[in-house]
Scaffold this motif. Structure first.
Motif, short mmCIF file in Angstrom:
data_model
loop_
_atom_site.label_atom_id
_atom_site.label_comp_id
_atom_site.label_asym_id
_atom_site.label_seq_id
_atom_site.Cartn_x
_atom_site.Cartn_y
_atom_site.Cartn_z
N GLU A 206 32.70 9.97 -15.63
CA GLU A 206 33.85 10.50 -16.36
C GLU A 206 34.71 11.39 -15.47
O GLU A 206 35.91 11.57 -15.71
CB GLU A 206 33.37 11.28 -17.58
CG GLU A 206 34.35 11.31 -18.73
CD GLU A 206 34.53 9.95 -19.38
OE1 GLU A 206 35.49 9.81 -20.16
OE2 GLU A 206 33.73 9.03 -19.11
N ILE A 207 34.13 11.95 -14.42
CA ILE A 207 34.89 12.78 -13.48
C ILE A 207 35.97 11.94 -12.81
O ILE A 207 37.12 12.35 -12.68
CB ILE A 207 33.97 13.41 -12.43
CG1 ILE A 207 32.91 14.30 -13.11
CG2 ILE A 207 34.77 14.23 -11.42
CD1 ILE A 207 31.84 14.79 -12.16
N GLU A 208 35.59 10.72 -12.39
CA GLU A 208 36.54 9.83 -11.74
C GLU A 208 37.68 9.45 -12.67
O GLU A 208 38.83 9.32 -12.25
CB GLU A 208 35.82 8.57 -11.24
CG GLU A 208 35.09 8.76 -9.93
CD GLU A 208 36.02 9.13 -8.79
OE1 GLU A 208 37.11 8.54 -8.67
OE2 GLU A 208 35.68 10.05 -8.02
N LYS A 209 37.37 9.27 -13.97
CA LYS A 209 38.42 8.94 -14.93
C LYS A 209 39.42 10.09 -15.04
O LYS A 209 40.64 9.89 -15.10
CB LYS A 209 37.82 8.65 -16.30
CG LYS A 209 36.97 7.40 -16.37
CD LYS A 209 36.43 7.20 -17.78
CE LYS A 209 35.48 6.02 -17.85
NZ LYS A 209 34.92 5.84 -19.22
N LEU A 210 38.90 11.31 -15.08
CA LEU A 210 39.77 12.48 -15.16
C LEU A 210 40.66 12.59 -13.92
O LEU A 210 41.85 12.87 -14.01
CB LEU A 210 38.94 13.75 -15.33
CG LEU A 210 39.71 15.07 -15.39
CD1 LEU A 210 40.67 15.09 -16.57
CD2 LEU A 210 38.75 16.25 -15.47
N LEU A 211 40.07 12.35 -12.75
CA LEU A 211 40.84 12.43 -11.51
C LEU A 211 41.87 11.32 -11.42
O LEU A 211 42.98 11.51 -10.93
CB LEU A 211 39.89 12.38 -10.31
CG LEU A 211 38.89 13.53 -10.18
CD1 LEU A 211 37.96 13.29 -9.01
CD2 LEU A 211 39.60 14.85 -10.04
N LEU A 212 41.51 10.13 -11.90
CA LEU A 212 42.42 8.99 -11.86
C LEU A 212 43.63 9.22 -12.75
O LEU A 212 44.78 8.98 -12.36
CB LEU A 212 41.69 7.72 -12.28
CG LEU A 212 42.53 6.44 -12.39
CD1 LEU A 212 43.08 6.06 -11.02
CD2 LEU A 212 41.70 5.30 -12.97
N ARG A 213 43.40 9.70 -13.99
CA ARG A 213 44.49 9.88 -14.94
C ARG A 213 45.18 11.23 -14.82
O ARG A 213 46.33 11.38 -15.23
CB ARG A 213 43.96 9.71 -16.38
CG ARG A 213 43.30 8.38 -16.64
CD ARG A 213 44.22 7.22 -16.40
NE ARG A 213 43.57 5.94 -16.67
CZ ARG A 213 44.07 4.77 -16.31
NH1 ARG A 213 45.22 4.71 -15.66
NH2 ARG A 213 43.41 3.64 -16.58
N GLY A 214 44.50 12.23 -14.28
CA GLY A 214 45.09 13.56 -14.23
C GLY A 214 45.36 14.09 -12.84
O GLY A 214 45.89 15.19 -12.69
N GLY A 215 45.01 13.30 -11.82
CA GLY A 215 45.11 13.81 -10.45
C GLY A 215 46.48 14.28 -10.04
O GLY A 215 46.62 15.23 -9.29
N GLU A 216 47.55 13.60 -10.54
CA GLU A 216 48.90 13.93 -10.09
C GLU A 216 49.50 15.14 -10.79
O GLU A 216 50.46 15.72 -10.31
CB GLU A 216 49.81 12.70 -10.27
CG GLU A 216 49.45 11.54 -9.35
CD GLU A 216 50.48 10.44 -9.42
OE1 GLU A 216 51.52 10.65 -10.07
OE2 GLU A 216 50.26 9.37 -8.83
#
Length: 467
Positions: A206-216
């Motif tokens: 789920e960390i990767e999902k957060l970084l993918l959708r919220g990274g920018e």
């Protein structure tokens, strides 16, 4: 469970409302249905004309099916598994449906309207029932910093019993002029955060999902800690990993602030001066990729990581124990897989050639050569200056003449593992031999407090490629 998204025409900016269907990759003349786990999502257009285009995402949740496939202990099958708000409110189910139904739009792709992908559009989102655990202040805390105009109407628990007051559900309208991909990413992340729950087990994935959708956008959000913690179901360790990956240059910000204060109160140590001098040199030569040969515990690498100019930083050491300590110091486990490519640790030796070394702009050998036997320095020189051939090589080593200032005798060395320590003349001669045999020029500098008789405690050679 319902969510509508609208786009108004903007003739001044040549934006047509019907462009929304192209950006979403959904034809307006039919209903699009998607089967999800125990859910069915439907996409259709309640309004489609030149002035305004509105698309609806309707999600049907099979609440009974969710209970029947529940794999937890029987004691956990309580009445709340059957009677809950899951089928009616915009929550993590809706986030999953958004990602499935509008996959291309969330990925920033559009075949027909490529020029609009990065265009800021006047968009409106309406959610009839949105859980806001923490009330309207939390809703504003999440969406206001992202530029949204928020209209929120609280929903009563029961219209017949006014004394029960309002529920934590709101009818919400969000307006913003932004990219469609940004709006969808905001909704994907923030709806579960508002609900403060997720319908599925949260693992490290789920960390990767957060970084993918919220990274920018999440790294600059003032409530990023709050968002990360709620999105990851209050798993503090996961939240720490996400925050470190979002802004790696801000890792240990408190520790860095303490160090900055300490540096104001006392002079820098020789090691700090040495590291700063090396970093200043690398920045001045505008290098982007660095190989730290003999990286030890990663002290220099940690400082290099705070500079965004350096796109690739690799540490090499012969000691696996030192690499383990470097990994711990750099907190590599807190970085996302994508960001870990920027900082890496390799096991290797300066005496053996490695073709991977040829891809770096600069090689740093900081207080390393004095740990080698002098008769093996030729192999090191060959590997660095002939095989790797970076455009910049920085080498530092102790100045043996300065040892008397430290109170050492002529036969004593600064470290038990030093095989030699050179005078300024000996180091100059060694560097000149490299220049004579390889296509490099060299500049010699001193680091640390200068003594009129014995020079600087550290001597540094900066080799620049002549080609």
């Amino acid at each position: 469970m319902l969510l509508t998204l609208s786009l108004q025409s903007d003739p001044e900016n040549n934006i047509n409302a019907t462009d929304l269907s192209y950006l979403l990759h959904k034809h307006p003349d039919r209903t699009h249905s998607f089967s999800l786990s125990h859910n069915t999502a439907h996409v259709f257009y309640p309004q489609y004309d030149e002035d305004q285009c509105q698309v609806a995402l309707l999600l049907e949740v099979d609440a009974i099916g969710l209970v029947r496939t529940f794999r937890g202990p029987m004691s956990s099958k309580q009445l709340t598994h059957y009677l809950n708000d899951r089928p009616y409110t915009a929550n993590s189910f809706m986030s999953v449906a958004l990602a499935r139904a509008f996959r291309s739009a969330m990925g920033g792709r559009s075949k027909e309207r490529k020029e609009l992908v990065d265009c800021k559009l006047p968009l409106t989102v309406h959610i009839p029932v949105l859980p806001c655990r923490g009330g309207q202040p939390v809703l504003e805390k999440l969406f206001s910093p992202l530029g949204y105009h928020i209209t929120a109407e609280p929903i009563a628990l029961d219209n017949q019993f006014s004394e029960w007051d309002h529920s934590h559900y709101y009818q919400v309208t969000l307006k913003n002029k932004c990219r469609l991909v940004d709006l969808l990413s905001h909704l994907y992340v923030l709806m579960p955060v508002l609900d403060n729950d997720k319908h599925y087990w949260v693992s490290a994935d789920e960390i990767e999902k957060l970084l993918l959708r919220g990274g920018e956008w999440l790294a600059q959000h003032p409530a990023k800690e709050f968002i990360s913690l709620r999105y990851l179901k209050h798993k503090k360790h996961y939240a720490q990993i996400a925050l470190a990956a979002l802004a790696p240059e801000q890792i240990d910000a408190e520790e860095k602030a303490d160090q900055a204060e300490a540096e104001l109160e006392k002079p820098q140590t020789l090691n700090q001066q040495r590291q700063q001098k090396v970093i200043d040199t690398l920045l001045a030569h505008q290098v982007q990729s660095i190989l730290d040969l003999g990286c030890g515990e990663g002290k220099l690498m940690k400082l290099l990581a705070s500079h965004t100019q350096f796109k690739s930083i690799v540490g090499v050491d012969v000691s696996s124990q030192a690499l383990d300590r470097a990994s711990s110091r750099l907190r590599l486990e807190y970085w996302s897989e994508r960001q870990q490519h920027r900082i890496q640790l390799w096991h290797g030796s300066a005496f053996y050639s490695d073709t991977r070394w040829t891809s770096f702009d600069a090689i740093c050998c900081i207080e390393m050569i004095e740990h080698m036997d002098e008769d093996r320095l030729e192999a090191f020189i060959e590997n660095v200056f002939n095989i790797a051939q970076p455009k910049l090589v920085i080498i530092t080593t102790p100045n043996q003449e300065y040892n008397v200032v430290f109170g050492l005798t002529e036969t004593q060395r600064r470290h038990n593992d030093h095989r030699f320590e050179w005078t300024r003349a000996e180091f100059t001669t060694w560097c000149q031999c490299i220049v004579d045999n390889y296509d490099y020029q060299v500049t010699l500098e001193g680091i640390g407090e200068n003594n009129s008789t014995f020079g600087h405690p550290t001597q540094m050679a900066v080799f620049t490629s002549s080609t």
